[in-house]
Motif scaffolding. Structure first.
Motif, PDB file in Angstrom:
ATOM      1  N   HIS A 268      75.167  71.854  52.352  1.00 19.81           N
ATOM      2  CA  HIS A 268      75.096  70.899  51.233  1.00 19.81           C
ATOM      3  C   HIS A 268      73.753  70.150  51.301  1.00 19.81           C
ATOM      4  O   HIS A 268      73.020  70.073  50.314  1.00 19.81           O
ATOM      5  CB  HIS A 268      76.285  69.943  51.423  1.00 19.81           C
ATOM      6  N   LEU A 373      76.068  72.747  43.629  1.00 20.59           N
ATOM      7  CA  LEU A 373      77.524  72.561  43.640  1.00 20.59           C
ATOM      8  C   LEU A 373      78.145  73.094  42.347  1.00 20.59           C
ATOM      9  O   LEU A 373      79.230  73.682  42.372  1.00 20.59           O
ATOM     10  CB  LEU A 373      77.882  71.091  43.822  1.00 20.59           C
ATOM     11  N   LEU A 376      78.194  76.853  42.720  1.00 21.37           N
ATOM     12  CA  LEU A 376      79.153  77.279  43.750  1.00 21.37           C
ATOM     13  C   LEU A 376      80.590  77.047  43.300  1.00 21.37           C
ATOM     14  O   LEU A 376      81.485  77.833  43.619  1.00 21.37           O
ATOM     15  CB  LEU A 376      78.913  76.494  45.048  1.00 21.37           C
ATOM     16  N   ILE A 381      76.640  81.396  43.327  1.00 22.48           N
ATOM     17  CA  ILE A 381      75.196  81.328  43.087  1.00 22.48           C
ATOM     18  C   ILE A 381      74.525  82.692  43.032  1.00 22.48           C
ATOM     19  O   ILE A 381      73.372  82.812  42.665  1.00 22.48           O
ATOM     20  CB  ILE A 381      74.451  80.487  44.161  1.00 22.48           C
TER      21      ILE A 381
HETATM   22  C1  MEV Z   1      70.532  77.633  49.000  1.00 26.17           C
HETATM   23  O1  MEV Z   1      69.146  77.511  49.214  1.00 26.17           O
HETATM   24  C2  MEV Z   1      71.170  76.260  48.913  1.00 26.17           C
HETATM   25  C3  MEV Z   1      72.697  76.268  48.791  1.00 26.17           C
HETATM   26  O2  MEV Z   1      73.273  76.993  49.858  1.00 26.17           O
HETATM   27  C4  MEV Z   1      73.125  74.818  48.821  1.00 26.17           C
HETATM   28  C5  MEV Z   1      74.625  74.612  48.872  1.00 26.17           C
HETATM   29  O3  MEV Z   1      75.361  75.492  49.362  1.00 26.17           O
HETATM   30  O4  MEV Z   1      75.053  73.524  48.450  1.00 26.17           O
HETATM   31  C6  MEV Z   1      73.139  76.919  47.510  1.00 26.17           C
END
Ligand code: MEV
Length: 443
Positions: A268, A373, A376, A381
């Motif tokens: 996060h 977020l 996800l 993503i």
């Molecule tokens: C990827 O660079 C960043 C994430 O993994 C952040 C997250 O999971 O909140 C998508």
């Protein structure tokens, strides 16, 4: 005014369709938005750093190393529009932050509030015979010590900064650590505060009757925090076939996951740092220091926690987010002295102080977190990420010009991003191109 001057009233960060423009037109649009003083973007052709300057910046130089510089759009912070330079190698980061900033914009933008730019320098004292007596002696000498510190940083004092406080911290039965708190104004301040720590250390050693240990800044810059809030109407968040209020609930649940689990909180926070580091790097700041401060701050309670959290508001009709983290950034000194690209980036950002820059960087961190977020919590993503990744794969096998987009589109359509696949597509498209440009081969 700082090196980030040149701010023009009315510069909008809304540039609809910017991503579809050829690079030269993007530059033209940015130049027009910046006006005459900042409009020369040509220095970016060599990454903003020529070899001579690079040679003055670090040791054993053998060349320079480029990364893409993109423009974060749609940012409104404290009622002002910002065009945000972002330097990063990861696909999606700039697009995601810009997209999230657009949603936040429709809810009134980000509200940021940054502490005065106070950095901490530490003087470690060992073998202190009596901690209470040492603390009392240092307290009694504090006005004189602050004045001595100010003599070391006379130029900073002229600019309104200077030593503000001396705070002892007990680390063990005979170990003290003295925090020298120094207002660094628009500098990040590492050199300034290290100089003060070294200058005051002998006197602190005498006063404590201990031995002086290390004298160095702390990257846990928790006297120099930024706080950012935003509120996004649920309707803006609808995605992946889910209505807005459901996305609000899903993002709030994702935030809760990060609060419950340090393993999730690390990722996060990585999403937050995607945005934070990209801006810090673009404007020539020490992003390793910001990283160190961010993660130390996240763990300060004894448990590693998310730097930003989200919750439903107005019965799910809106999403509210807040971020708090140290933000030790400067708009003068450091790499900015020699890096033309960093100076240009600062001019693009057009903030008047390091505190203002801290607020914008915090907003970019919060936007990056929101985008991650939302993706996800809805469709995941991978799709968006892979579509952008496809362009890098296409380039990696030698595609150039419009072939990059054509190879990438075919890879995305096939859902296969392997270089071999890209090579086969590229070979076929090249063959087709040469056939079209030379119809003789068809005869
Ligand atoms: C990827 O660079 C960043 C994430 O993994 C952040 C997250 O999971 O909140 C998508």
């Amino acid at each position: 005014m700082s090196q980030g001057g040149g701010k023009l009233p009315g510069r909008s960060s809304r540039m609809s369709g910017f991503y579809r423009l050829p690079l030269a037109e993007r530059r033209a649009q940015l130049s027009a938005a910046m006006g005459a003083p900042g409009s020369d973007l040509g220095c970016l052709d060599d990454g903003g750093l020529d070899l001579d300057a690079a040679n003055d910046l670090i040791e054993n130089v053998i060349g320079t190393y480029s990364l893409p510089l993109g423009l974060g759009l749609n940012f409104v912070v404290n009622g002002r529009d910002y065009l945000v330079p972002m330097c990063v190698e990861e696909p999606s980061v700039v697009a995601a932050a810009s997209n999230a900033a657009r949603m936040v914009r429709s809810g009134g933008g980000f509200k940021a509030d940054a502490d005065p730019p106070i950095m901490i320098a530490q003087v470690e004292l060992r073998d202190v015979p009596d901690l209470g007596r040492a603390e009392a002696a240092i307290a009694a000498a504090t006005p004189r010590l602050l004045a001595e510190a100010d003599l070391v940083i006379g130029k900073l004092v002229e600019r309104g900064g200077g030593a503000r406080a001396i705070v002892p911290r007990r680390l063990g039965p005979h170990e003290l650590c003295i925090h020298l708190e120094i207002d660094c104004r628009d500098a990040m301040g590492a050199n300034l505060v290290n100089g003060v720590a070294e200058a005051l250390a002998p006197r602190l050693g005498e006063l404590s009757q201990g031995r002086v240990g290390l004298r160095i800044l702390s990257n846990l810059a928790d006297r120099r925090r930024v706080r950012v809030r935003c509120r996004v109407p649920a309707a803006e968040l609808a995605a992946g076939g889910l209505p807005g209020p459901e996305v609000v609930a899903a993002i709030a649940a994702a935030s809760r996951f990060a609060e419950l689990d340090p393993y999730r909180a690390a990722t996060h926070n990585k999403g937050i740092m995607n945005g934070v580091d990209a801006v810090a790097l673009a404007i020539g700041n020490d992003w390793r220091g910001i990283e160190a401060g961010a993660h130390a701050y996240a763990a300060l309670s004894g448990r590693y926690r998310p730097l930003a959290t989200w919750s439903a508001a107005s019965g799910g009709a809106a999403l509210e987010g807040q971020l708090e983290m140290p933000m030790a950034v400067g708009t003068v000194g450091g790499a900015l002295r020699v890096h033309r690209g960093a100076r240009l980036s600062l001019a693009i950002l057009a903030a008047d102080s390091a505190q203002e820059v801290a607020g914008v960087i915090g907003a970019v961190g919060l936007a990056s977190n929101l985008a991650a977020l939302r993706a996800l919590a809805t469709e995941g993503i991978q799709r968006g990420h892979m579509e952008l990744h496809a362009r890098s794969v296409a380039r990696g096998v030698g595609a150039e010009g419009d072939l990059v987009a054509r190879v990438a589109a075919e890879l995305a359509h096939a859902g296969d991003f392997k270089p071999e696949r890209a090579q086969a597509i590229l070979d076929r498209l090249r063959m087709l191109n040469s056939t079209v440009s030379n119809p003789e081969v068809l005869k």
